[in-house]
Structures are given as structure tokens and as C-alpha cells.
Design a protein around this motif. Structure first.
Motif, PDB file in Angstrom:
ATOM      1  N   LEU A 144      -9.818   2.428   7.951  1.00  0.00           N
ATOM      2  CA  LEU A 144     -10.465   2.859   6.698  1.00  0.00           C
ATOM      3  C   LEU A 144     -11.946   2.991   7.022  1.00  0.00           C
ATOM      4  O   LEU A 144     -12.678   2.006   7.051  1.00  0.00           O
ATOM      5  N   ILE A 145     -12.384   4.235   7.269  1.00  0.00           N
ATOM      6  CA  ILE A 145     -13.694   4.405   7.885  1.00  0.00           C
ATOM      7  C   ILE A 145     -14.281   5.784   7.597  1.00  0.00           C
ATOM      8  O   ILE A 145     -13.544   6.764   7.411  1.00  0.00           O
ATOM      9  N   VAL A 146     -15.599   5.851   7.518  1.00  0.00           N
ATOM     10  CA  VAL A 146     -16.358   7.107   7.599  1.00  0.00           C
ATOM     11  C   VAL A 146     -17.184   6.976   8.876  1.00  0.00           C
ATOM     12  O   VAL A 146     -18.154   6.211   8.910  1.00  0.00           O
ATOM     13  N   LYS A 147     -16.796   7.690   9.926  1.00  0.00           N
ATOM     14  CA  LYS A 147     -17.402   7.458  11.238  1.00  0.00           C
ATOM     15  C   LYS A 147     -18.837   7.963  11.338  1.00  0.00           C
ATOM     16  O   LYS A 147     -19.697   7.325  11.930  1.00  0.00           O
ATOM     17  N   ASN A 148     -19.096   9.126  10.790  1.00  0.00           N
ATOM     18  CA  ASN A 148     -20.437   9.689  10.887  1.00  0.00           C
ATOM     19  C   ASN A 148     -21.328   9.180   9.762  1.00  0.00           C
ATOM     20  O   ASN A 148     -20.846   8.717   8.728  1.00  0.00           O
ATOM     21  N   GLY A 149     -22.621   9.284   9.986  1.00  0.00           N
ATOM     22  CA  GLY A 149     -23.578   8.854   8.971  1.00  0.00           C
ATOM     23  C   GLY A 149     -24.376   7.646   9.401  1.00  0.00           C
ATOM     24  O   GLY A 149     -25.528   7.482   9.021  1.00  0.00           O
ATOM     25  N   GLY A 150     -23.760   6.778  10.212  1.00  0.00           N
ATOM     26  CA  GLY A 150     -24.493   5.669  10.805  1.00  0.00           C
ATOM     27  C   GLY A 150     -25.078   6.119  12.141  1.00  0.00           C
ATOM     28  O   GLY A 150     -25.150   7.311  12.446  1.00  0.00           O
ATOM     29  N   LEU A 151     -25.466   5.167  12.958  1.00  0.00           N
ATOM     30  CA  LEU A 151     -26.146   5.507  14.201  1.00  0.00           C
ATOM     31  C   LEU A 151     -25.224   5.570  15.419  1.00  0.00           C
ATOM     32  O   LEU A 151     -25.587   6.151  16.436  1.00  0.00           O
ATOM     33  N   ARG A 152     -24.014   4.992  15.318  1.00  0.00           N
ATOM     34  CA  ARG A 152     -23.111   5.064  16.476  1.00  0.00           C
ATOM     35  C   ARG A 152     -22.617   6.488  16.699  1.00  0.00           C
ATOM     36  O   ARG A 152     -22.475   6.947  17.831  1.00  0.00           O
ATOM     37  N   PHE A 200      -6.037  18.757  10.813  1.00  0.00           N
ATOM     38  CA  PHE A 200      -5.087  18.438   9.752  1.00  0.00           C
ATOM     39  C   PHE A 200      -3.846  17.807  10.372  1.00  0.00           C
ATOM     40  O   PHE A 200      -3.386  18.238  11.442  1.00  0.00           O
ATOM     41  N   ASP A 201      -3.305  16.779   9.706  1.00  0.00           N
ATOM     42  CA  ASP A 201      -2.088  16.149  10.221  1.00  0.00           C
ATOM     43  C   ASP A 201      -0.862  16.927   9.761  1.00  0.00           C
ATOM     44  O   ASP A 201      -0.960  17.973   9.097  1.00  0.00           O
ATOM     45  N   GLU A 202       0.325  16.404  10.102  1.00  0.00           N
ATOM     46  CA  GLU A 202       1.561  17.115   9.803  1.00  0.00           C
ATOM     47  C   GLU A 202       1.813  17.274   8.301  1.00  0.00           C
ATOM     48  O   GLU A 202       2.547  18.159   7.860  1.00  0.00           O
ATOM     49  N   ALA A 203       1.184  16.406   7.498  1.00  0.00           N
ATOM     50  CA  ALA A 203       1.335  16.492   6.043  1.00  0.00           C
ATOM     51  C   ALA A 203       0.267  17.377   5.401  1.00  0.00           C
ATOM     52  O   ALA A 203       0.234  17.520   4.177  1.00  0.00           O
ATOM     53  N   GLY A 204      -0.616  17.929   6.234  1.00  0.00           N
ATOM     54  CA  GLY A 204      -1.659  18.791   5.699  1.00  0.00           C
ATOM     55  C   GLY A 204      -2.901  18.059   5.253  1.00  0.00           C
ATOM     56  O   GLY A 204      -3.802  18.652   4.644  1.00  0.00           O
ATOM     57  N   ASN A 205      -3.005  16.771   5.572  1.00  0.00           N
ATOM     58  CA  ASN A 205      -4.180  15.996   5.188  1.00  0.00           C
ATOM     59  C   ASN A 205      -5.313  16.223   6.186  1.00  0.00           C
ATOM     60  O   ASN A 205      -5.085  16.194   7.399  1.00  0.00           O
ATOM     61  N   PRO A 206      -6.531  16.452   5.703  1.00  0.00           N
ATOM     62  CA  PRO A 206      -7.651  16.725   6.608  1.00  0.00           C
ATOM     63  C   PRO A 206      -8.149  15.467   7.298  1.00  0.00           C
ATOM     64  O   PRO A 206      -8.027  14.358   6.767  1.00  0.00           O
ATOM     65  N   SER A 207      -8.707  15.642   8.487  1.00  0.00           N
ATOM     66  CA  SER A 207      -9.301  14.524   9.213  1.00  0.00           C
ATOM     67  C   SER A 207     -10.614  14.993   9.826  1.00  0.00           C
ATOM     68  O   SER A 207     -10.648  15.981  10.554  1.00  0.00           O
ATOM     69  N   SER A 208     -11.697  14.280   9.492  1.00  0.00           N
ATOM     70  CA  SER A 208     -13.009  14.606  10.027  1.00  0.00           C
ATOM     71  C   SER A 208     -13.859  13.352  10.016  1.00  0.00           C
ATOM     72  O   SER A 208     -13.789  12.557   9.075  1.00  0.00           O
ATOM     73  N   SER A 209     -14.658  13.161  11.048  1.00  0.00           N
ATOM     74  CA  SER A 209     -15.526  11.989  11.111  1.00  0.00           C
ATOM     75  C   SER A 209     -16.615  12.017  10.054  1.00  0.00           C
ATOM     76  O   SER A 209     -17.302  11.021   9.839  1.00  0.00           O
ATOM     77  N   ASP A 210     -16.787  13.163   9.394  1.00  0.00           N
ATOM     78  CA  ASP A 210     -17.789  13.256   8.328  1.00  0.00           C
ATOM     79  C   ASP A 210     -17.279  12.722   6.995  1.00  0.00           C
ATOM     80  O   ASP A 210     -18.071  12.542   6.066  1.00  0.00           O
TER      81      ASP A 210
END
Length: 336
Positions: free
Chosen positions: A191-199, A209-219
Motif C-alpha cells: 500500500l504505497i505511493v512510490k513517487n513524491g518522496g526523495l527515494r 495495467f494488470d489483467e483486470a485492467g487496473n492501472p499501476s504507476s509509481s505516481d
């Protein structure tokens, strides 16, 4: 010195997104499917220029007005948010100024999600017990909608934006008893938002997009629903047992259980798993959704309106981090 919850108020943004609105965007779903699985019929969404500090300020103003609280008595602000206005300065400092509170008032932000209200109560109790403060304004405010990609139908059905203001003081309608808290950072990636911090400050990933059509992005917000469900199923029953033991109580001694209002399916599963009677388990998410750190104070506010805050109330929050926490509130009969 004992600490008490003295008053609670909450604020919802004006914009409302109903299941009917979402189904227009995602016609492969139905209103009945969303309502039946998630238990949410509508959720409030912050406007483009509305931030967590804006909503926290609104909740605090409602608290002062609805409960005739003298703002000059506030000597500490705690703001729980994962969507602050800035990296710096601290949003709690901005709120101190906007509310016109004394400059002798302490103020800090802390970054927690669905366990944040319980953690905030523990911090407030420590400040009062240590003689550092007498009236702590605990604010919870999130604009998770800004973390969610517009095509992410799963998370958009679940989450709503909201804020709550809770006054913790040396007297009130319910005393704050002993806590059980826990953390397992191994679950951070689920459970994460990868971008926006400094790492990952410059890692602007392409959308997939996964097999169910759900989007995935570090933003944007990523939630591994299956892993979150497994974590909750394992951690929450243990958490309930631990906090009951720390307060020398049994389940039969609890008049009302108020859990983080994650979604209808998960809450019903936990209720049955822990063997809690339906009339002792409080739901309030149909018209607000999962408001992250504000779900518990909003539910407590509504339960109080219904006259259900009597005897011992067990509250439990759990989620992003992984992080979890619980305590018992003991209602003061003269305040009911």
C-alpha cells in the motif's frame, strides 16, 4: 493525569461522487455490485484546490462552534495526514496560524494512515500525562482522491476525502485507557505511493495495467488488496486480544466495537472472525467511504449521536505501513 475525549466534529468536502457516477465511467460494473461488495453508496471528494490542511481547518472550526470550545485553551495540535500541503513547512503550523491559536501552542504532523487516529490518541495522552499540554487538538485529514489514478475503479469506489477534529483534554465524555500498537514495515510495498518522496523523486514510471485492467504507476496509489486482506485477517484478531488483556477486559465487557471503516466486506469478515455480535459492531461508511485516518472519529461522532457510546468502547485501526493500534474508551456516564 488521565486524558479524555472531550468532543469530536468532522468535515466533508462539498463534491459528492455516487455509485451511479462511477458506473457511467465504468459500465462493466453495476451500482449493486459496488454497494454490495464495498458498502459505499457515495463518497465526498476534495476539489482541485482543496487540501488536507483546508479540510482540517474546517473540521476544527466546526469543533469550536458545535461544542462551544474556546480556541485560546488549545495548547497543542497534532495533524495526521499522508497528503500534506508541502514537504515543509509542517501543515500543523499553517493550521495554527489559520485558526488564530496562541503562538505558545505546539504543533506537529505525523504520517500514518488508517491507524492514525489511534496513534494520535496515544500521542495526545502522553502529552497530557507528561504535563506538556492540557488541551490537544487532534486533526485527521486526507485527500486520498488526489493519490488515485482516474482509471483506478477499485480504489475510487472505496476511498473518500474527509477530516475530523477531536479534542483530548483532562475531562470529557470518555476516558482513554491502555493501548496496543504494532508495526510491520515488511508490508510497505503493498500500500504505497512510490513517487513524491526523495527515494524515487525522479522515477516517473510509464503506466501499466494488470489483467483486470487496473492501472499501476509509481505516481499513484498502489494497493495489493489480497495482501492487505491477509494482513488484516492475521493482525486484527491478535490486536483485539492484546488490547483486551492490557485493559483487563473480556469481549463481553465491550459495549461497542468501532473499527477502521475499510470496506463492508472486510469489516463483516473481521466481525465474524473475532465473533463480535452484530449489535455491538458499528458501521458508518455508506455515505462517506473509507476516509483513512478519519474513519474512526467520524464513526465515533455518529455513534455518539445515536446514543451508543456507553460503557467500554474498543476502537481499532489498521492498514498502510503496515501499522495497527487499538485502545479502549471508557464512557463517563454523566457526560452521556
Amino acid at each position: 493525569m488521565k486524558s479524555y475525549i472531550k468532543a469530536i466534529s468532522y468535515f466533508l468536502p462539498e463534491k459528492v461522487v455516487t455509485n451511479e457516477d462511477l458506473v457511467k465511467e465504468f459500465p462493466e460494473w453495476t451500482v449493486e455490485k459496488v454497494a454490495g461488495k464495498v458498502g459505499v453508496h457515495e463518497r465526498h471528494i476534495a476539489s482541485d484546490n482543496e487540501t488536507a490542511s483546508d479540510m482540517a481547518t474546517q473540521a476544527a472550526e466546526k469543533l469550536f462552534a458545535e461544542h462551544a470550545i474556546d480556541r485560546s485553551t488549545i495548547d497543542f495540535i497534532l495533524l495526521c495526514t499522508q497528503s500534506p500541503d508541502y514537504y515543509l513547512p509542517t501543515s500543523a503550523c499553517l493550521i495554527q496560524n489559520r485558526l488564530g491559536l496562541s503562538t505558545s501552542c505546539g504543533a506537529l504532523d505525523f504520517n500514518l494512515g488508517c491507524s492514525g487516529f489511534v496513534y494520535g490518541l496515544s500521542l495526545a495522552k502522553g502529552l497530557i500525562a507528561g504535563g506538556i499540554a492540557k488541551n490537544v487538538l487532534l486533526l485527521t485529514a486526507e485527500t486520498y482522491s488526489k493519490h488515485i489514478h482516474p482509471s483506478d475503479k477499485g480504489n475510487r469506489t472505496i476511498f473518500g476525502d474527509a477530516s475530523a477534529a477531536t479534542l483530548i483534554s483532562t475531562d470529557g465524555f470518555a476516558s482513554i485507557e491502555n493501548f496496543s500498537l504494532g508495526t510491520d514495515g515488511r508490508g510497505a510495498e503493498n500500500l504505497i505511493v512510490k513517487n513524491g518522496g526523495l527515494r524515487h523523486a525522479k522515477d516517473l514510471n510509464e503506466m501499466t495495467f494488470d489483467e483486470a485492467g487496473n492501472p499501476s504507476s509509481s505516481d499513484y496509489l498502489y494497493m495489493n488488496g489480497g495482501e492487505i486482506f491477509n494482513f488484516t485477517s492475521e493482525a486484527v484478531p491478535v490486536l483485539v486480544d492484546e488490547v483486551l488483556a492490557k485493559n483487563q477486559l473480556s469481549k463481553d465487557d465491550i459495549n461497542l466495537f468501532v473499527f477502521h471503516q475499510a470496506n463492508k466486506y472486510m469489516m463483516n469478515y473481521l466481525r465474524k472472525l473475532i465473533e463480535i455480535e452484530p449489535d455491538k459492531f458499528f458501521f458508518f461508511l455508506e455515505t462517506v467511504g473509507n476516509t483513512v485516518s478519519s474513519t474512526i472519529p467520524i464513526a465515533l461522532c455518529e455513534a455518539q449521536k445515536e446514543g451508543k457510546l456507553k460503557g467500554n468502547i474498543l476502537i481499532a485501526g489498521f492498514g498502510v505501513g503496515y501499522s495497527w493500534g487499538a485502545t479502549v474508551l471508557k464512557a463517563v456516564s454523566s457526560k452521556q
